[in-house]
Scaffold this motif. Structure first.
Motif, PDB file in Angstrom:
ATOM      1  N   VAL A   1      34.586 -33.840   8.357  1.00 14.05           N
ATOM      2  CA  VAL A   1      34.699 -35.357   7.894  1.00 14.05           C
ATOM      3  C   VAL A   1      35.716 -35.949   8.359  1.00 14.05           C
ATOM      4  CG1 VAL A   1      34.795 -36.717   5.622  1.00 14.05           C
ATOM      5  CG2 VAL A   1      33.558 -34.275   5.931  1.00 14.05           C
TER       6      VAL A   1
ATOM      7  N   LEU B   1      30.136 -36.215   8.793  1.00 18.40           N
ATOM      8  CA  LEU B   1      30.320 -37.490   8.196  1.00 18.40           C
ATOM      9  C   LEU B   1      31.428 -38.379   8.598  1.00 18.40           C
ATOM     10  CD1 LEU B   1      29.803 -39.340   5.330  1.00 18.40           C
ATOM     11  CD2 LEU B   1      31.152 -37.983   4.370  1.00 18.40           C
TER      12      LEU B   1
ATOM     13  N   VAL C   1      33.052 -41.627  -2.203  1.00 16.26           N
ATOM     14  CA  VAL C   1      32.176 -40.936  -1.258  1.00 16.26           C
ATOM     15  C   VAL C   1      32.751 -39.544  -0.902  1.00 16.26           C
ATOM     16  CG1 VAL C   1      30.912 -40.843   0.788  1.00 16.26           C
ATOM     17  CG2 VAL C   1      31.008 -43.074  -0.358  1.00 16.26           C
TER      18      VAL C   1
ATOM     19  N   ARG D   1      31.263 -35.712  -2.008  1.00 23.20           N
ATOM     20  CA  ARG D   1      31.123 -34.937  -0.983  1.00 23.20           C
ATOM     21  C   ARG D   1      31.641 -33.345  -1.164  1.00 23.20           C
ATOM     22  NH1 ARG D   1      28.647 -34.835   4.660  1.00 23.20           N
ATOM     23  NH2 ARG D   1      29.468 -32.986   5.255  1.00 23.20           N
TER      24      ARG D   1
ATOM     25  N   SER E   1      34.519 -32.518  -0.169  1.00 19.24           N
ATOM     26  CA  SER E   1      34.927 -31.783   1.340  1.00 19.24           C
ATOM     27  C   SER E   1      36.327 -31.105   1.236  1.00 19.24           C
ATOM     28  CB  SER E   1      34.854 -32.909   2.463  1.00 19.24           C
ATOM     29  OG  SER E   1      33.786 -33.582   2.421  1.00 19.24           O
TER      30      SER E   1
END
Length: 246
Positions: free
Chosen positions: A17, A110, A125, A129, A131
């Motif tokens: 990411v 991403l 976001v 996600r 992450s």
């Protein structure tokens, strides 16, 4: 969430990411382009590529850093772009640092492109996600640009907070103190802000620095992904009720 902050030259492997930061001015300009109605933004590899894309698609809008140049419709200035009607148009963007950083991580799963004007939406976001590892690409000055690093650190901090903490601090930002104040001050005191304000850089509107320092002006994030051979940036609405247009 584990965050690391790197300059473009330090990108030795493809991150999972990536959040590519360019406050002054690529991704402030990109946000304004979407606010003015642009459908998508194609991130060009070079000025020649931008001109070739424009030649193949005469209805596309091509913009670049610096002064106006033949073949380009606009320059990389939010103050200038905010008066353009880009409804349904495709924008081709080539800048010194921002577009280079996004293309350097084009194979990540991403890629978010960000600046202060879309900071909260970008953080949301990342929270959604969930992450474990996020690489923030500090594009300016080979990773040393303090306006980009400040924005990256701010977004990382927001993304690491729980939803309850975020709601509380969002309400706090509407009042007197703001969690972003110190980060915005760093950006305002940066070399890039000084050069823009003093006219060292070309293709500048007097309002550019102020526009680059508007926190959460827009309620959308910007996601870049490969679409065929092109790296394309698109808006993703995230924050309900936020200001979405110019």
């Amino acid at each position: 969430m584990n965050s690391r902050f790197v300059g473009i030259p330090e990108l030795l492997e493809v991150p999972s990411v990536a959040v590519v930061i360019d406050v002054m001015r690529a991704f402030t300009v990109a946000a304004w382009a979407f606010a003015q109605g642009a459908e998508k933004i194609v991130l060009a590899e070079s000025l020649d590529d931008a001109l070739a894309l424009k030649a193949g698609h005469p209805d596309w809008v091509a913009l670049k850093d610096g002064p106006p140049a033949p073949g380009f419709d606009a320059v990389n200035s939010p103050g200038m772009l905010r008066s353009m009607d880009l409804g349904g148009r495709t924008v081709v963007q080539k800048t010194t640092a921002g577009t280079v950083g996004a293309l350097a991580v084009k194979d990540a799963s991403l890629v978010l492109c960000a600046s202060f004007v879309v900071a909260e939406a970008t953080a949301r976001v990342l929270r959604a996600r969930e992450s474990d590892n996020v690489t923030f690409v500090v594009t300016g000055e080979d990773g040393r640009a303090d306006e980009d690093l400040a924005c990256a650190q701010y977004i990382a901090r927001r993304a690491a907070e729980t939803e309850t903490e975020t709601e509380t601090e969002t309400e706090a930002r509407a009042g007197a103190g703001t969690d972003a104040a110190a980060f915005l001050r760093r950006a305002a005191d940066s070399r890039a802000a000084t050069e823009l304000a003093e006219g060292v850089r070309q293709g500048v509107h007097p309002d550019d620095v102020a526009l680059c320092l508007e926190l959460d002006r827009f309620g959308f994030a910007m996601v870049a992904a490969l679409e065929g051979p092109l790296m394309v940036l698109r808006r993703v609405n995230v924050v309900p009720g936020a200001h979405q247009s110019g």
